[in-house]
Design a protein around this motif. Structure first.
Motif, short mmCIF file in Angstrom:
data_model
loop_
_atom_site.label_atom_id
_atom_site.label_comp_id
_atom_site.label_asym_id
_atom_site.label_seq_id
_atom_site.Cartn_x
_atom_site.Cartn_y
_atom_site.Cartn_z
N LEU A 152 0.81 -1.22 0.00
CA LEU A 152 0.00 0.00 0.00
C LEU A 152 0.84 1.27 0.00
O LEU A 152 0.35 2.34 -0.33
CB LEU A 152 -0.95 -0.01 1.20
CG LEU A 152 -2.11 -1.01 1.10
CD1 LEU A 152 -2.80 -1.18 2.43
CD2 LEU A 152 -3.11 -0.56 0.03
N THR A 153 2.10 1.16 0.37
CA THR A 153 3.00 2.32 0.31
C THR A 153 3.94 2.23 -0.89
O THR A 153 4.95 2.93 -0.96
CB THR A 153 3.82 2.44 1.62
OG1 THR A 153 4.46 1.19 1.90
CG2 THR A 153 2.92 2.81 2.78
N ASN A 154 3.58 1.36 -1.85
CA ASN A 154 4.28 1.26 -3.13
C ASN A 154 5.75 0.84 -3.00
O ASN A 154 6.58 1.19 -3.83
CB ASN A 154 4.19 2.58 -3.92
CG ASN A 154 2.76 3.03 -4.10
OD1 ASN A 154 1.87 2.23 -4.35
ND2 ASN A 154 2.52 4.33 -3.96
N GLN A 155 6.05 0.09 -1.96
CA GLN A 155 7.42 -0.42 -1.78
C GLN A 155 7.63 -1.73 -2.54
O GLN A 155 8.76 -2.15 -2.75
CB GLN A 155 7.71 -0.63 -0.30
CG GLN A 155 7.66 0.63 0.53
CD GLN A 155 7.87 0.34 2.01
OE1 GLN A 155 8.85 -0.30 2.39
NE2 GLN A 155 6.94 0.78 2.85
N THR A 156 6.55 -2.37 -2.91
CA THR A 156 6.63 -3.62 -3.65
C THR A 156 5.40 -3.74 -4.54
O THR A 156 4.44 -2.97 -4.39
CB THR A 156 6.72 -4.83 -2.69
OG1 THR A 156 6.95 -6.01 -3.46
CG2 THR A 156 5.46 -4.99 -1.87
#
Length: 263
Positions: A246-250
């Motif tokens: 959800l925090t666009n880290q993966t």
């Protein structure tokens, strides 16, 4: 990350149930996420349908990659999806300390479905209906667990593609859509994760033969969903942290054309 009043719609395939440990971990993460955001779980179960049809000595065929579903197969298909798969996920949710409510696309007027084409049999295309039931369940702190069984206005049961089911639920609720499976996202030719994928990059990777076969089907469904929702859709692995996704880290964010300039 979106504001907390934006639901997270998570779509999983039935293959998740083949790995109970990962499924249990996902439900544990969903419980943690529910402390700050509403969550809706939408699921398929194609492998379970195939197994049950085989056990009943019923032959399943496909046209253009879509399962042909005769009306006489629908009791078996409904039993696998709205019954076994749905209740197994609900059981895992209970084990994680979550209060699930197992429903289908046809419950509470969530969607209206029309028949795709009679050559496919009882296969439906969903459109948004009323969010009242979901609003009530989410306000009560429950986890809706939605199977992809719908019906038309006459009550004919219809088998709906699970990606389309999740998309229409995200459209209905204004939710952020995550398409989770056993792949970490879309990889480039060097097997490196593509973090953001727009239409131009997609065409380029397809022309190079990098995105193909099952991944192409998945990405095209995500692009269609992103365009329909007018917001990015994320393809990621169900074994990854939801917080990281959800925090666009993966994962891979599939970006609709209208959103490219704003990214």
């Amino acid at each position: 990350m979106a504001t907390s009043n934006t639901p997270v719609v998570i779509k999983v395939g039935g293959a998740l149930l083949e790995n109970p440990a990962i499924a249990a971990q996902l439900l544990t993460e969903i419980k943690a996420l529910m402390a700050t955001r509403s969550v809706i779980l939408v699921h398929g179960g194609g492998a379970m349908v195939d197994t049950l049809l085989g056990a009943m000595q019923l032959t399943s065929t496909k046209i253009d990659g879509l399962r042909v579903t005769p009306d006489e197969h629908m009791p078996v298909v409904s039993g696998a999806l709205a019954g076994t798969a749905n209740k197994m996920l609900c059981g895992l949710a209970i084990g994680a300390g979550v209060t699930p409510v197992g429903i289908s696309l046809l419950d509470g007027g969530l969607t209206q479905c029309t028949v795709l084409n009679e050559k496919y049999g009882a296969v439906g295309i969903p459109s948004p209906g009323s969010s009242a039931l979901l609003d009530h369940l989410l306000a009560s702190g429950c986890l809706p667990v939605i199977s992809s069984i719908g019906s038309n206005a006459d009550g004919r049961l219809l088998n709906v593609n699970a990606d389309q089911a999740a998309t229409v639920i995200a459209e209905l609720t204004g939710g952020d859509l995550l398409l989770l499976s056993n792949v970490e996202g879309v990889l480039d030719g060097d097997k490196v994760l593509i973090h953001a994928l727009d239409e131009a990059r997609l065409k380029d990777e397809v022309n190079k033969g990098v995105i193909k076969d099952g991944m192409l089907v998945k990405v095209e469904a995500a692009m269609q969903a992103a365009t329909q929702l007018s917001k990015p859709v994320t393809i990621a692995s169900w074994s990854q942290s939801l917080a990281a996704i959800l925090t666009n880290q993966t994962g891979t964010r599939v970006i609709p054309a209208a959103q490219i300039s704003g990214e």
